[in-house]
Design an enzyme around this catalytic site. Structure first.
Site, PDB file in Angstrom:
ATOM      1  N   LYS A 170       7.861  -6.252   2.291  1.00  0.00           N
ATOM      2  CA  LYS A 170       7.801  -7.127   1.104  1.00  0.00           C
ATOM      3  C   LYS A 170       9.087  -7.073   0.288  1.00  0.00           C
ATOM      4  O   LYS A 170       9.548  -8.073  -0.255  1.00  0.00           O
ATOM      5  CB  LYS A 170       6.608  -6.735   0.238  1.00  0.00           C
ATOM      6  CG  LYS A 170       6.705  -5.346  -0.356  1.00  0.00           C
ATOM      7  CD  LYS A 170       5.416  -4.574  -0.372  1.00  0.00           C
ATOM      8  CE  LYS A 170       5.076  -3.962   0.946  1.00  0.00           C
ATOM      9  NZ  LYS A 170       4.102  -2.882   0.866  1.00  0.00           N
ATOM     10  N   GLU A 180       2.448 -11.559   7.463  1.00  0.00           N
ATOM     11  CA  GLU A 180       1.110 -11.393   6.875  1.00  0.00           C
ATOM     12  C   GLU A 180       0.944 -10.011   6.237  1.00  0.00           C
ATOM     13  O   GLU A 180       0.324  -9.864   5.179  1.00  0.00           O
ATOM     14  CB  GLU A 180       0.045 -11.596   7.955  1.00  0.00           C
ATOM     15  CG  GLU A 180      -1.365 -11.632   7.445  1.00  0.00           C
ATOM     16  CD  GLU A 180      -1.588 -12.755   6.438  1.00  0.00           C
ATOM     17  OE1 GLU A 180      -1.539 -13.919   6.816  1.00  0.00           O
ATOM     18  OE2 GLU A 180      -1.797 -12.430   5.247  1.00  0.00           O
ATOM     19  N   VAL A 192       2.031  -8.687   2.273  1.00  0.00           N
ATOM     20  CA  VAL A 192       1.254  -8.829   1.030  1.00  0.00           C
ATOM     21  C   VAL A 192      -0.187  -8.436   1.305  1.00  0.00           C
ATOM     22  O   VAL A 192      -0.844  -9.024   2.162  1.00  0.00           O
ATOM     23  CB  VAL A 192       1.309 -10.286   0.493  1.00  0.00           C
ATOM     24  CG1 VAL A 192       0.481 -10.420  -0.768  1.00  0.00           C
ATOM     25  CG2 VAL A 192       2.743 -10.710   0.228  1.00  0.00           C
ATOM     26  N   ILE A 196      -5.481  -7.869   4.322  1.00  0.00           N
ATOM     27  CA  ILE A 196      -6.141  -9.100   3.852  1.00  0.00           C
ATOM     28  C   ILE A 196      -5.354 -10.316   4.347  1.00  0.00           C
ATOM     29  O   ILE A 196      -4.155 -10.407   4.089  1.00  0.00           O
ATOM     30  CB  ILE A 196      -6.212  -9.150   2.301  1.00  0.00           C
ATOM     31  CG1 ILE A 196      -6.913  -7.912   1.750  1.00  0.00           C
ATOM     32  CG2 ILE A 196      -6.888 -10.431   1.832  1.00  0.00           C
ATOM     33  CD1 ILE A 196      -6.902  -7.817   0.224  1.00  0.00           C
ATOM     34  N   GLU A 231       2.797   8.354  -3.473  1.00  0.00           N
ATOM     35  CA  GLU A 231       3.912   9.081  -2.870  1.00  0.00           C
ATOM     36  C   GLU A 231       4.455  10.119  -3.844  1.00  0.00           C
ATOM     37  O   GLU A 231       4.176  10.062  -5.043  1.00  0.00           O
ATOM     38  CB  GLU A 231       5.009   8.075  -2.511  1.00  0.00           C
ATOM     39  CG  GLU A 231       4.561   7.169  -1.373  1.00  0.00           C
ATOM     40  CD  GLU A 231       5.643   6.181  -0.971  1.00  0.00           C
ATOM     41  OE1 GLU A 231       6.828   6.498  -1.119  1.00  0.00           O
ATOM     42  OE2 GLU A 231       5.263   5.097  -0.507  1.00  0.00           O
ATOM     43  N   ASP A 271       6.480  -2.741  -6.419  1.00  0.00           N
ATOM     44  CA  ASP A 271       5.786  -3.167  -5.202  1.00  0.00           C
ATOM     45  C   ASP A 271       4.947  -4.432  -5.476  1.00  0.00           C
ATOM     46  O   ASP A 271       4.976  -5.390  -4.700  1.00  0.00           O
ATOM     47  CB  ASP A 271       4.901  -1.998  -4.732  1.00  0.00           C
ATOM     48  CG  ASP A 271       4.038  -2.349  -3.539  1.00  0.00           C
ATOM     49  OD1 ASP A 271       4.547  -2.318  -2.419  1.00  0.00           O
ATOM     50  OD2 ASP A 271       2.849  -2.662  -3.747  1.00  0.00           O
ATOM     51  N   LYS A 273       5.332  -8.517  -4.061  1.00  0.00           N
ATOM     52  CA  LYS A 273       4.231  -9.259  -3.437  1.00  0.00           C
ATOM     53  C   LYS A 273       3.929 -10.557  -4.179  1.00  0.00           C
ATOM     54  O   LYS A 273       3.702 -11.590  -3.544  1.00  0.00           O
ATOM     55  CB  LYS A 273       2.985  -8.364  -3.367  1.00  0.00           C
ATOM     56  CG  LYS A 273       3.168  -7.176  -2.417  1.00  0.00           C
ATOM     57  CD  LYS A 273       2.038  -6.177  -2.592  1.00  0.00           C
ATOM     58  CE  LYS A 273       2.170  -4.992  -1.670  1.00  0.00           C
ATOM     59  NZ  LYS A 273       1.252  -3.894  -2.029  1.00  0.00           N
ATOM     60  N   GLY A 296      -2.607   0.988   4.551  1.00  0.00           N
ATOM     61  CA  GLY A 296      -3.179   1.875   5.572  1.00  0.00           C
ATOM     62  C   GLY A 296      -2.779   1.421   6.956  1.00  0.00           C
ATOM     63  O   GLY A 296      -2.519   0.228   7.188  1.00  0.00           O
TER      64      GLY A 296
END
Ligand SMILES: NC(=O)c1ccc[n+]([C@@H]2O[C@H](COP(=O)([O-])OP(=O)(O)OC[C@H]3O[C@@H](n4cnc5c(N)ncnc54)[C@H](OP(=O)(O)O)[C@@H]3O)[C@@H](O)[C@H]2O)c1
Length: 423
Positions: free
Chosen positions: A97, A121, A124, A128, A182, A193, A197, A295
């Site tokens: 991203k 895909e 973002v 999903i 993190e 982040d 997105k 994940g």
């Protein structure tokens, strides 16, 4: 499907997830995997170590490889590596991203020039599906608004602060211990982040290039247990919200900041590391996409999904998917935060003397701000009181002016927080 030969750049969380999922797709051959540290121990059963290289140019210059899967992250050296890949006519699937938000314009221009596709895909909201739906089945729509929770780490921290009334520092520490945050959480907790997105989502939704540097961004580090408690008492929960909306004259309002979200609102119900995107379009109306935003497995689902779409398209014709090409030429006219309209939560520390609430009311009134709720939240040992104000819809610049004026008043000690409200 023809055997497709791919190279993977990056073999961390997402890269290993993609590798594992690809074991079930016999028509896809992984030719090479680039990593940073070739000597690092990789805990993967029956893994052929000869696939590894520490030189990503071995992938992007390999004439046998048709698609480069980039799951290394960052801008350097990834930007130059992917430019070479595109110039060598390789299609790209990426989860990056940051790279797309900062350098997407040039990469998509170069891809068009070279007749290749960039699919992203996974960049973002991890697992999903949102990019492909916007670019394909929703393309009959005029999308006017996106309101979303796009960062699992911050949503996890805010959820725990709310459930257990923890301070930000304690909730962050717990999130780090459990692997949700993190060691250096800056990218997540300061909203970077999320900003990458929403820049990508707004660009494809509004068909205008959104400049990442013009996105107003606030993270969650200044949210206190006191704010969480006050919000709860008022019927709200606090979330880090990414907003993108078309306002008057086709201008766009794109921003990231924490918000008090009314408990009845669907985004208020999104807990822990889950992501959710509410999209408003005409003719479709309101849609909500919810699921795992990160994940290894959810993200691999999106990366491999892109790869399979690409493979079947390449099989069907030699022309890139028309909807997959990003060729926005119009630049978005992004409004400043001062020109936005919101309802506000203002936490004020005032001296516990008669008249403080009157001063607040007078100064708000002078600055065109209607107060909808005002409450005193007890007194402190230093004879100050916590006062919480909820305003009606007001202009941000008026609210900022009011805060400056309040701070000049003798009875106002401090503005503890200013947050925007979503009902
Ligand atoms: N983690 C998620 O859930 C998630 C979700 C959606 C999107 N993403 C995006 O996916 C990308 C990867 O994230 P991640 O979490 O998988 O990161 P990660 O676990 O830190 O893995 C990064 C991988 O890239 C390799 N690498 C770093 N610099 C490299 C270089 N110059 N040349 C070749 N390889 C290099 C690293 O090599 P070593 O193994 O040798 O260190 C490592 O294998 C990022 O863009 C991220 O934003 C991640």
């Amino acid at each position: 499907m023809k055997a497709l030969k791919v190279g993977i750049i990056g073999f961390g969380t997402v890269g290993t997830g993609v590798y594992n999922v690809l074991q079930d797709f016999k028509d896809i051959e992984i030719k090479k995997i680039a990593v940073k540290n070739i000597n690092k121990k990789r805990n993967i059963e029956n893994f052929d170590e000869t696939l590894l290289t520490d030189n990503p140019y071995e992938i992007v210059n390999n004439p046998e490889i048709g698609v480069v899967i980039e799951v290394a992250g960052g801008v350097n050296p990834t930007y130059d590596v992917l430019k070479t890949a595109i110039q060598n006519k390789k299609h790209i699937v990426t989860a990056n991203k940051e790279l797309l938000a900062k350098e997407g314009s040039e990469l998509f221009r170069l891809a068009k020039e070279n007749g290749v596709i960039i699919l992203y895909e996974a960049a973002v909201a991890g697992g999903i599906p949102i990019i492909m739906p916007i670019k394909t089945i929703l393309c009959a729509n005029k999308i006017t608004k996106i309101a979303a929770i796009l960062n699992g780490t911050t949503n996890y921290i805010l959820t725990k602060m709310g459930e257990k009334e923890l301070s930000y520092d304690v909730a962050l520490k717990q999130a780090q211990e459990l692997g949700y945050a993190e060691t250096d959480p800056t990218g997540d907790v300061e909203g970077f982040d999320t900003a990458y997105k929403i820049a990508i989502l707004s660009t494809i939704s509004f068909n205008k290039k959104v400049n990442i540097n013009k996105i107003y961004r606030e993270g969650i580090t200044k949210i206190t247990a006191q704010d969480i408690k006050a919000a709860k008492e008022l019927g709200y929960t606090i979330k880090l919200i990414a907003l993108g909306q078309v306002v008057e004259d086709g201008k766009v309002d794109v921003r990231v900041h924490p918000m008090l979200v009314a408990k009845k609102h669907l985004l208020a119900k999104v807990k822990n590391a889950t992501n959710s995107i509410m999209l408003t379009g005409k003719p479709v109306g309101e849609l909500v996409f919810t699921g795992a935003g990160a994940g290894a497995e959810p993200t691999a689902s999106s990366v491999v999904g892109d790869l399979l779409v690409l493979a079947s398209e390449l099989e069907a014709s030699n022309h890139p998917l028309p909807q997959a090409i990003c060729n926005h030429t119009e630049i978005a006219d992004q409004i400043d935060i001062g020109d936005t309209f919101n309802e506000y939560y203002i936490a004020i520390n005032a001296s516990n003397n008669p008249g403080a609430i009157g001063v607040i009311g007078t100064i708000c009134g002078k600055n065109n701000i209607n107060i909808s709720t005002i409450m005193q939240k007890g007194t402190k040992d230093d004879n100050t009181a916590e006062i919480v104000v909820i305003t009606e819809r007001s202009k941000e610049s008026d609210v900022q002016n009011a805060l400056q004026e309040l701070l000049k008043s003798e009875c106002i000690k401090k503005i503890d927080n200013l947050l925007r409200v979503m009902n």
